[in-house]
Design a protein around this motif. Structure first.
Motif, PDB file in Angstrom:
ATOM      1  N   LEU A  94      12.587   4.513   7.047  1.00 21.46           N
ATOM      2  CA  LEU A  94      13.387   4.045   8.182  1.00 21.46           C
ATOM      3  C   LEU A  94      12.985   4.605   9.541  1.00 21.46           C
ATOM      4  N   GLU A  95      12.336   5.770   9.541  1.00 17.28           N
ATOM      5  CA  GLU A  95      11.996   6.332  10.845  1.00 17.28           C
ATOM      6  C   GLU A  95      10.983   5.469  11.591  1.00 17.28           C
ATOM      7  N   PHE A  96      10.390   4.501  10.885  1.00 16.85           N
ATOM      8  CA  PHE A  96       9.431   3.617  11.552  1.00 16.85           C
ATOM      9  C   PHE A  96      10.068   2.337  12.085  1.00 16.85           C
ATOM     10  N   GLU A  97      11.379   2.211  11.902  1.00 22.30           N
ATOM     11  CA  GLU A  97      12.052   0.975  12.334  1.00 22.30           C
ATOM     12  C   GLU A  97      11.826   0.707  13.825  1.00 22.30           C
ATOM     13  N   VAL A 121      14.798  20.706  -0.038  1.00 19.84           N
ATOM     14  CA  VAL A 121      14.205  20.144   1.183  1.00 19.84           C
ATOM     15  C   VAL A 121      13.104  19.183   0.745  1.00 19.84           C
ATOM     16  N   LEU A 122      12.986  18.071   1.451  1.00 19.91           N
ATOM     17  CA  LEU A 122      11.938  17.101   1.140  1.00 19.91           C
ATOM     18  C   LEU A 122      11.115  16.865   2.399  1.00 19.91           C
ATOM     19  N   SER A 123      10.400  17.865   2.768  1.00 21.47           N
ATOM     20  CA  SER A 123       9.498  17.727   3.901  1.00 21.47           C
ATOM     21  C   SER A 123       8.304  18.585   3.553  1.00 21.47           C
ATOM     22  N   LYS A 124       7.129  17.978   3.640  1.00 16.10           N
ATOM     23  CA  LYS A 124       5.939  18.723   3.236  1.00 16.10           C
ATOM     24  C   LYS A 124       5.784  20.000   4.056  1.00 16.10           C
ATOM     25  N   ARG A 125       6.149  19.899   5.334  1.00 10.86           N
ATOM     26  CA  ARG A 125       5.990  21.071   6.203  1.00 10.86           C
ATOM     27  C   ARG A 125       6.841  22.234   5.684  1.00 10.86           C
ATOM     28  N   ARG A 177       0.855  -1.191   0.000  1.00 10.60           N
ATOM     29  CA  ARG A 177       0.000   0.000   0.000  1.00 10.60           C
ATOM     30  C   ARG A 177       0.884   1.232   0.000  1.00 10.60           C
ATOM     31  N   PHE A 178       0.357   2.335  -0.542  1.00 14.14           N
ATOM     32  CA  PHE A 178       1.032   3.624  -0.428  1.00 14.14           C
ATOM     33  C   PHE A 178       0.133   4.514   0.425  1.00 14.14           C
ATOM     34  N   PRO A 179       0.635   4.966   1.585  1.00 16.35           N
ATOM     35  CA  PRO A 179      -0.241   5.684   2.525  1.00 16.35           C
ATOM     36  C   PRO A 179       0.119   7.153   2.732  1.00 16.35           C
ATOM     37  N   PRO A 180      -0.088   8.020   1.749  1.00 13.50           N
ATOM     38  CA  PRO A 180       0.280   9.423   1.953  1.00 13.50           C
ATOM     39  C   PRO A 180      -0.660  10.125   2.931  1.00 13.50           C
ATOM     40  N   GLU A 181      -0.087  11.034   3.664  1.00 14.97           N
ATOM     41  CA  GLU A 181      -0.905  11.883   4.528  1.00 14.97           C
ATOM     42  C   GLU A 181      -1.329  13.072   3.665  1.00 14.97           C
ATOM     43  N   PRO A 182      -2.622  13.314   3.485  1.00 13.91           N
ATOM     44  CA  PRO A 182      -3.026  14.362   2.533  1.00 13.91           C
ATOM     45  C   PRO A 182      -2.880  15.767   3.114  1.00 13.91           C
ATOM     46  N   LEU A 217       2.668  15.630  -3.269  1.00 13.02           N
ATOM     47  CA  LEU A 217       3.734  14.628  -3.263  1.00 13.02           C
ATOM     48  C   LEU A 217       5.020  15.243  -3.789  1.00 13.02           C
ATOM     49  N   HIS A 218       6.126  14.822  -3.192  1.00 12.90           N
ATOM     50  CA  HIS A 218       7.430  15.281  -3.674  1.00 12.90           C
ATOM     51  C   HIS A 218       8.244  14.094  -4.167  1.00 12.90           C
ATOM     52  N   ILE A 219       9.446  14.378  -4.624  1.00 12.79           N
ATOM     53  CA  ILE A 219      10.237  13.325  -5.256  1.00 12.79           C
ATOM     54  C   ILE A 219      10.577  12.200  -4.273  1.00 12.79           C
ATOM     55  N   GLY A 220      10.634  12.542  -2.968  1.00 12.32           N
ATOM     56  CA  GLY A 220      10.845  11.482  -1.971  1.00 12.32           C
ATOM     57  C   GLY A 220       9.707  10.476  -1.985  1.00 12.32           C
ATOM     58  N   HIS A 221       8.481  10.991  -2.150  1.00  8.42           N
ATOM     59  CA  HIS A 221       7.341  10.076  -2.217  1.00  8.42           C
ATOM     60  C   HIS A 221       7.407   9.176  -3.442  1.00  8.42           C
ATOM     61  N   CYS A 222       8.044   9.699  -4.510  1.00  7.66           N
ATOM     62  CA  CYS A 222       8.167   8.870  -5.719  1.00  7.66           C
ATOM     63  C   CYS A 222       8.932   7.614  -5.426  1.00  7.66           C
ATOM     64  N   LYS A 223       9.951   7.781  -4.584  1.00  2.00           N
ATOM     65  CA  LYS A 223      10.725   6.603  -4.247  1.00  2.00           C
ATOM     66  C   LYS A 223       9.827   5.587  -3.544  1.00  2.00           C
ATOM     67  N   ALA A 224       9.028   6.067  -2.588  1.00  2.82           N
ATOM     68  CA  ALA A 224       8.118   5.169  -1.886  1.00  2.82           C
ATOM     69  C   ALA A 224       7.094   4.587  -2.864  1.00  2.82           C
ATOM     70  N   LEU A 225       6.616   5.417  -3.772  1.00  2.00           N
ATOM     71  CA  LEU A 225       5.634   4.943  -4.761  1.00  2.00           C
ATOM     72  C   LEU A 225       6.209   3.827  -5.616  1.00  2.00           C
ATOM     73  N   ARG A 285      14.985   6.758   3.463  1.00  4.21           N
ATOM     74  CA  ARG A 285      14.341   7.860   2.734  1.00  4.21           C
ATOM     75  C   ARG A 285      15.294   8.391   1.684  1.00  4.21           C
ATOM     76  N   LEU A 286      14.721   8.898   0.639  1.00  7.94           N
ATOM     77  CA  LEU A 286      15.515   9.547  -0.390  1.00  7.94           C
ATOM     78  C   LEU A 286      15.785  10.989   0.026  1.00  7.94           C
ATOM     79  N   GLY A 287      17.029  11.392  -0.068  1.00  8.28           N
ATOM     80  CA  GLY A 287      17.377  12.796   0.128  1.00  8.28           C
ATOM     81  C   GLY A 287      18.037  13.287  -1.151  1.00  8.28           C
TER      82      GLY A 287
HETATM   83  P1  ATP Z   1       6.995  14.581   4.857  1.00  8.64           P
HETATM   84  O1  ATP Z   1       8.012  14.659   5.932  1.00  8.64           O
HETATM   85  O2  ATP Z   1       7.450  15.132   3.567  1.00  8.64           O
HETATM   86  O3  ATP Z   1       5.653  15.122   5.267  1.00  8.64           O
HETATM   87  P2  ATP Z   1       5.901  12.028   5.321  1.00  8.64           P
HETATM   88  O4  ATP Z   1       6.653  10.769   5.502  1.00  8.64           O
HETATM   89  O5  ATP Z   1       5.238  12.597   6.494  1.00  8.64           O
HETATM   90  O6  ATP Z   1       6.836  13.033   4.575  1.00  8.64           O
HETATM   91  P3  ATP Z   1       3.664  10.843   4.088  1.00  8.64           P
HETATM   92  O7  ATP Z   1       2.615  11.478   3.274  1.00  8.64           O
HETATM   93  O8  ATP Z   1       3.313  10.315   5.421  1.00  8.64           O
HETATM   94  O9  ATP Z   1       4.833  11.883   4.190  1.00  8.64           O
HETATM   95  O10 ATP Z   1       4.414   9.743   3.244  1.00  8.64           O
HETATM   96  C1  ATP Z   1       3.817   8.728   2.494  1.00  8.64           C
HETATM   97  C2  ATP Z   1       4.854   7.682   2.251  1.00  8.64           C
HETATM   98  O11 ATP Z   1       5.977   8.234   1.584  1.00  8.64           O
HETATM   99  C3  ATP Z   1       5.373   7.100   3.551  1.00  8.64           C
HETATM  100  O12 ATP Z   1       5.405   5.694   3.425  1.00  8.64           O
HETATM  101  C4  ATP Z   1       6.742   7.658   3.689  1.00  8.64           C
HETATM  102  O13 ATP Z   1       7.580   6.750   4.322  1.00  8.64           O
HETATM  103  C5  ATP Z   1       7.156   7.881   2.243  1.00  8.64           C
HETATM  104  N1  ATP Z   1       8.143   8.961   2.102  1.00  8.64           N
HETATM  105  C6  ATP Z   1       8.001  10.257   2.443  1.00  8.64           C
HETATM  106  N2  ATP Z   1       9.136  10.940   2.194  1.00  8.64           N
HETATM  107  C7  ATP Z   1      10.009  10.059   1.660  1.00  8.64           C
HETATM  108  C8  ATP Z   1      11.354  10.147   1.184  1.00  8.64           C
HETATM  109  N3  ATP Z   1      12.026  11.295   1.199  1.00  8.64           N
HETATM  110  N4  ATP Z   1      11.931   9.027   0.698  1.00  8.64           N
HETATM  111  C9  ATP Z   1      11.256   7.868   0.658  1.00  8.64           C
HETATM  112  N5  ATP Z   1      10.004   7.714   1.080  1.00  8.64           N
HETATM  113  C10 ATP Z   1       9.371   8.787   1.592  1.00  8.64           C
END
Ligand code: ATP
Ligand code: MG
Length: 559
Positions: A233-236, A269-273, A33-38, A42-50, A262-264
């Motif tokens: 990895l932060e969920f380890e 910056v790759l943080s939605k906030r 599953r892909f579980p984004p928080e709406p 989405l950013h390029i980090g999410h692409c990696k997860a996707l 996570r992809l950096g």
């Molecule tokens: P952000 O810090 O940007 O808000 P997030 O992890 O809170 O990121 P979510 O919407 O919860 O964002 O992420 C959906 C999925 O994408 C999660 O499984 C998360 O682990 C993954 N993800 C988010 N950022 C990255 C990243 N930089 N590299 C790989 N996977 C990522």
């Protein structure tokens, strides 16, 4: 859909084990599953997860669900849900009819919480948040939890009243009864429910207690029949709790959580906030500003799904954090566009070129290839006449060493696809600025370089016929952040912004074939780079192009 690379990664190795005979999921369909928080785009980090989530499902002929993780009522915004879906489809992934919201499971979450209380595995606690911190203990000292032995009936009653809205925020929590002495603090009787009198974007005011992510997520996974819950990895450190929840409530499935790094990417910056902050405070024009690392930003910049997928696949799946140079993302784009983009001629910083021995009023057409890498794309006709536009820096009144372009009495140069010319001089204004370059052409040299077989010392120069050229605005971008690591902990990323990340050029001259250009399309502006019509601002009569990526610059004097 682009193919997913077959290279083995450690996630696939785990899955292979799990689905092999005797493995825990033998005979089952691999389901991710892909579980984004709406709460943002989405950013390029999410692409990696996707790519990990959907790509793994694809590889195993399995399924991947799309689930909006809207458990937390504070942040969700309905605007983002549609955008997230659009971005995922654009990348080429599809969840079929398996679209879910985490909040749809609130009733189930509640039932499982009650089950835990009945089993003596959860209790209502009334420590304040401050006390909770104070009683957490440290590595050598177990936590203290004075309400741990509250009778089950009392917890059941209080929990029901929490739901009924009898108490204010933070008055009570529901805690899982696990291990106050655990070396993993997530296991020290974590809070699994809290009181929040907040409106939920889908549930409205139905709930005033909300489950914590660590409790809700494994339940969502289990109810959807997810086999492999792939996360960053932060969920380890949360995995033991994930497993505890799955084992202790009567869910129908037991998903397995596997973490990846996570992809950096540097210079971003790759943080939605943080990205949201850039948008809300006007540092960029929106989530889809072409400098943003969001999917909509990259798309508007001219990135293709193939280039992004290739990038993520090549970066690979690692267990340890890695930061990839932005230049590698650009490399992947260039590689894709080199194959697919039509070549055209555009002059960004124009100066007039007059071919003094070309008859006034005459016009002809020359034939240029659309893409030398794809002969099947054919050729097109470009008009040529006495007055042309060329790049201002393709002329120097005083040549510098190794300069092979136009200067008075310099070498013969090829006008791409047309004639050889020789510079004879220039016209300057009262301030000494060059306003016109003068040259003569050799009428015998017509034909695309090297069609006529003549080798010359001078460079091949791009040009646009002044009679038919169309005006355009061109937006050139560079890194949004000067600093290579603006995302580093403790750094003030706003102070790392590059004040020169956007350069707007107006009065650029593009060939007539671009008069109707519109997104999505990509062009190679010969010798300059890859450009795309801006999806918002480009219109016939007002052409606007974004530079997607420059060419490797091999035209610098001295090379
Ligand atoms: P952000 O810090 O940007 O808000 P997030 O992890 O809170 O990121 P979510 O919407 O919860 O964002 O992420 C959906 C999925 O994408 C999660 O499984 C998360 O682990 C993954 N993800 C988010 N950022 C990255 C990243 N930089 N590299 C790989 N996977 C990522
Ligand atoms: Mg998150």
């Amino acid at each position: 859909m682009a193919e997913i690379t077959e290279s083995k990664n450690f996630i696939h190795a785990f899955i292979d084990e799990d689905i092999a005979e005797g493995g825990r999921y033998a005979g089952r369909t691999v389901h991710t599953r892909f579980p984004p928080e709406p709460n943002g785009y989405l950013h390029i980090g999410h692409c990696k997860a996707l790519i990990i989530d959907f790509g793994t499902a694809e590889k195993y002929n399995g399924l991947c669900n799309l689930r909006m993780d809207d458990t937390n009522p504070t942040k969700e915004d309905v605007e983002f849900v549609e955008a997230i879906k659009e971005d995922i489809h654009w990348l080429g992934f599809d969840w079929g009819d398996r679209f879910y919201y985490g909040s749809d499971y609130f009733e189930k979450d509640y039932e499982y919480a009650v089950e835990l209380i009945k089993k003596g595995l959860a209790y209502v606690c009334e420590l304040t948040p401050e006390q909770f911190k104070e009683y957490r203990g440290d590595l050598n000292t177990p936590a203290i939890s004075p309400y741990r032995d509250r009778p089950m009936e009392e917890s059941l009653d209080l929990f029901a009243r929490m739901r009924a809205g009898e108490f204010e925020d933070n008055k009570y929590t529901l805690r899982a009864k696990i291990d106050l002495a655990s070396g993993n603090f997530n296991m020290r009787d974590p809070v699994i429910y809290r009181i929040r009198h907040m409106h939920h974007h889908r549930q409205g005011d139905k709930w005033c207690i909300y489950p914590m992510y660590d409790f809700a997520h494994p339940i969502q996974d289990a109810l959807e029949g997810i086999t492999h819950s792939l996360c960053s990895l932060e969920f380890e450190n949360h995995r033991p709790l994930y497993n505890w929840v799955v084992e202790n409530v009567s869910v129908p499935h037991t998903p397995r959580q596997i973490e990846f790094a996570r992809l950096g990417i540097d210079h971003t910056v790759l943080s939605k906030r943080k990205l949201r902050n850039l948008v809300e405070n006007g540092y960029v024009s929106g989530w889809d500003d072409p400098r943003m690392p969001t999917l909509c930003g990259l798309r508007r910049r001219g990135y293709t799904p193939a280039s992004i997928r290739n990038f993520c696949e090549r970066v690979g799946v690692a267990k340890s954090p890695n930061t990839i140079p932005y230049a590698f993302l650009e490399f992947c784009l260039r590689e894709d566009l080199n194959e697919t983009a039509q070549r055209v001629m555009a002059v960004l910083k124009p100066v007039k070129l007059t071919i003094t021995n070309y008859p006034e009023g005459k016009s002809e057409t020359v034939t240029v290839e659309n893409n030398p890498n794809r002969p099947e794309d054919g050729t097109r006709e470009v008009t040529f006449s006495r007055n042309l536009w060329i790049e201002a820096d393709d002329f120097l009144a005083q040549p510098i060493p190794k300069y092979k372009r136009l200067y008075p009495d310099g070498p013969e140069c090829r006008l791409k696809g047309a004639y050889l010319i020789k510079c004879t001089g220039c016209v300057t204004d009262e301030n000494g600025n060059v306003v016109e370059v003068l040259a003569t052409y050799d009428p015998e040299s017509r034909g695309g370089d090297p069609a006529d077989g003549r080798k010359v010392k001078g460079a091949t120069i791009h040009w646009v016929d002044a009679e038919t050229a169309v005006d355009a605005e061109v937006r050139q971008y560079s890194n949004l952040f000067d600093d290579a690591d603006p995302d580093a902990a403790g750094k003030d990323y706003l102070s790392c912004l590059n004040p020169h990340s956007l350069e707007v050029l107006t009065g650029c001259k593009v060939e007539a074939s671009l008069a109707d250009a519109k997104a999505p399309a990509s062009y190679q502006f010969m010798r300059l780079g890859y450009f795309c019509p801006d999806s918002k601002d480009c219109a016939p009569g007002h052409l606007v192009f974004n530079r997607s990526v420059s060419l490797k610059d091999s035209f610098k004097p001295g090379k």
